[in-house]
Motif scaffolding. Structure first.
Motif, PDB file in Angstrom:
ATOM      1  N   ALA A   1       0.836  -1.199   0.000  1.00 25.84           N
ATOM      2  CA  ALA A   1       0.000   0.000   0.000  1.00 25.84           C
ATOM      3  C   ALA A   1       0.871   1.249   0.000  1.00 25.84           C
ATOM      4  CB  ALA A   1      -0.912   0.002   1.226  1.00 25.84           C
ATOM      5  N   LYS A   2       0.488   2.231  -0.830  1.00 22.52           N
ATOM      6  CA  LYS A   2       1.187   3.512  -0.806  1.00 22.52           C
ATOM      7  C   LYS A   2       0.450   4.431   0.161  1.00 22.52           C
ATOM      8  CE  LYS A   2       3.675   6.618  -3.813  1.00 22.52           C
ATOM      9  NZ  LYS A   2       3.862   7.152  -5.161  1.00 22.52           N
TER      10      LYS A   2
ATOM     11  N   ALA B   1       4.648  -2.701   2.943  1.00 23.06           N
ATOM     12  CA  ALA B   1       4.523  -3.937   2.171  1.00 23.06           C
ATOM     13  C   ALA B   1       4.535  -5.158   3.073  1.00 23.06           C
ATOM     14  CB  ALA B   1       5.653  -4.023   1.153  1.00 23.06           C
ATOM     15  N   ASP B   2       3.725  -6.140   2.694  1.00 26.92           N
ATOM     16  CA  ASP B   2       3.625  -7.389   3.449  1.00 26.92           C
ATOM     17  C   ASP B   2       4.902  -8.218   3.236  1.00 26.92           C
ATOM     18  OD1 ASP B   2       2.943  -9.863   4.508  1.00 26.92           O
ATOM     19  OD2 ASP B   2       1.715 -10.415   2.775  1.00 26.92           O
TER      20      ASP B   2
ATOM     21  N   ILE C   1      11.162  -2.371  -0.613  1.00 27.04           N
ATOM     22  CA  ILE C   1      12.036  -2.943   0.431  1.00 27.04           C
ATOM     23  C   ILE C   1      11.954  -2.100   1.704  1.00 27.04           C
ATOM     24  CG2 ILE C   1      14.444  -3.446   1.072  1.00 27.04           C
ATOM     25  CD1 ILE C   1      13.337  -5.433  -0.935  1.00 27.04           C
ATOM     26  N   ILE C   2      11.977  -0.783   1.533  1.00 24.68           N
ATOM     27  CA  ILE C   2      11.832   0.101   2.701  1.00 24.68           C
ATOM     28  C   ILE C   2      10.474  -0.141   3.368  1.00 24.68           C
ATOM     29  CG2 ILE C   2      11.624   2.531   3.451  1.00 24.68           C
ATOM     30  CD1 ILE C   2      14.452   1.774   2.805  1.00 24.68           C
ATOM     31  N   GLY C   3       9.451  -0.350   2.534  1.00 21.79           N
ATOM     32  CA  GLY C   3       8.105  -0.631   3.059  1.00 21.79           C
ATOM     33  C   GLY C   3       8.077  -1.899   3.901  1.00 21.79           C
TER      34      GLY C   3
ATOM     35  N   LEU D   1       8.567 -11.606   0.052  1.00 23.20           N
ATOM     36  CA  LEU D   1       9.424 -12.805   0.031  1.00 23.20           C
ATOM     37  C   LEU D   1       9.102 -13.669  -1.186  1.00 23.20           C
ATOM     38  CD1 LEU D   1       9.791 -14.642   3.480  1.00 23.20           C
ATOM     39  CD2 LEU D   1      11.601 -13.899   1.917  1.00 23.20           C
ATOM     40  N   GLN D   2       7.811 -13.825  -1.463  1.00 23.14           N
ATOM     41  CA  GLN D   2       7.408 -14.640  -2.621  1.00 23.14           C
ATOM     42  C   GLN D   2       7.852 -13.988  -3.929  1.00 23.14           C
ATOM     43  OE1 GLN D   2       3.188 -16.310  -2.251  1.00 23.14           O
ATOM     44  NE2 GLN D   2       3.320 -14.847  -0.585  1.00 23.14           N
TER      45      GLN D   2
END
Ligand code: SF4
Ligand code: SF4
Length: 262
Positions: free
Chosen positions: A42-43, A51-52, A71-73, A57-58
């Motif tokens: 989500a932004k 980010a989840d 990545i920061i998310g 990871l997937q």
């Protein structure tokens, strides 16, 4: 304790969960900019991402390069949940929790439920591994194809289709087949949050001197195995599977449980 006091965290959680869904809905219908996207990525305020970790990871396992913003998310999410509020995503954010809590409530009221199917609560950790293996083999984020969280957000924003059926299956599974079946045994998203949450700051603390061993907390807890110390000794509920939902605290007439920071 008053009836209202018995539900204060529950009501607050529902408000937070519904508001988050409304923000996604408002983005698509009115151009709001508070939350764009979905609960996988989500932004926020058009400025930064959340980010989840399991979804990312997937994506990484497919060999796709993920942008620095995402990545920061992930880092923000891992620090926020892993170090501070633990697996609260499950009880305060995730909309599937509304459905699985409803099934658990109906079970407590005597509806549904065979008690004979046994499944280890570690199944979710095996599903994490299986999802990543399938992702590598298929070249697509395998769990995201069936992730009910994404289906709910899309359903609220665009209307329910197959996602409604998936939610109904989860509801019936929890109601008729296995208590706390999906969130407490199978969901790899909640599983990953459990894995990173053991050393969180916000925990439930038990004061055993006040506890009359009524076990009301165990009746409502969606992860009852984490309450093993109840009636035995004072201490923190430190297992990562605790969702910090606060249900045990609000039903405890002895006021033996409370949230504790640090
Ligand atoms: S276990 Fe999964 S579906 Fe259940 S509340 Fe947590 S993230 Fe949502
Ligand atoms: S121990 Fe309490 S806060 Fe943790 S999951 Fe169980 S009921 Fe919720």
């Amino acid at each position: 304790m008053s009836k209202i006091g018995n539900y204060k965290f529950l009501v607050l959680r529902r408000i937070v969960q519904i508001c988050i869904l409304l923000l996604f809905w408002g983005t698509n219908h009115f151009g709001w900019t508070v939350l764009k996207g979905n609960l996988s990525s989500a932004k926020v305020l058009d400025r930064f991402y959340l980010a989840d970790p399991f979804a990312v990871l997937q994506i990484l396992a497919t060999g796709t390069i993920v942008s620095f913003d995402i990545i920061i998310g992930v880092v923000i999410v891992v620090i926020f949940y892993g170090l501070f509020v633990g697996r609260s995503f499950c009880s305060w954010v995730c909309p599937v929790n509304i459905v699985t809590d409803m099934a658990a409530y109906l079970r407590r009221k005597g509806l549904g439920g065979n008690k004979y199917l046994k499944l280890t609560r570690s199944a979710r950790y095996y599903i994490i591994i299986l999802s990543l293996i399938m992702t590598v083999i298929l070249g697509v984020a395998a769990y995201e194809i069936i992730n009910p969280i994404g289906f709910v957000v899309r359903g609220v924003v665009f209307g329910f289709g197959i996602g409604g059926t998936l939610l109904l299956v989860i509801f019936l599974f929890d109601l008729l087949v296995l208590k706390n079946g999906f969130c407490g045994h199978l969901c790899p998203v909640g599983g990953l949050y459990s894995l990173i949450s053991r050393y969180r700051l916000l925990k439930v603390r038990l004061d055993n001197d006040k506890c009359s061993s009524c076990m009301d907390c165990k009746v409502v807890c969606p992860e009852v195995q984490v309450l093993g110390i109840v009636g035995k000794k004072s201490g923190n509920i430190s297992q990562g599977e605790c969702t910090n939902c606060g249900r045990c605290i609000e039903v405890c007439e002895d006021k033996a449980l409370r949230f504790k920071l640090f």
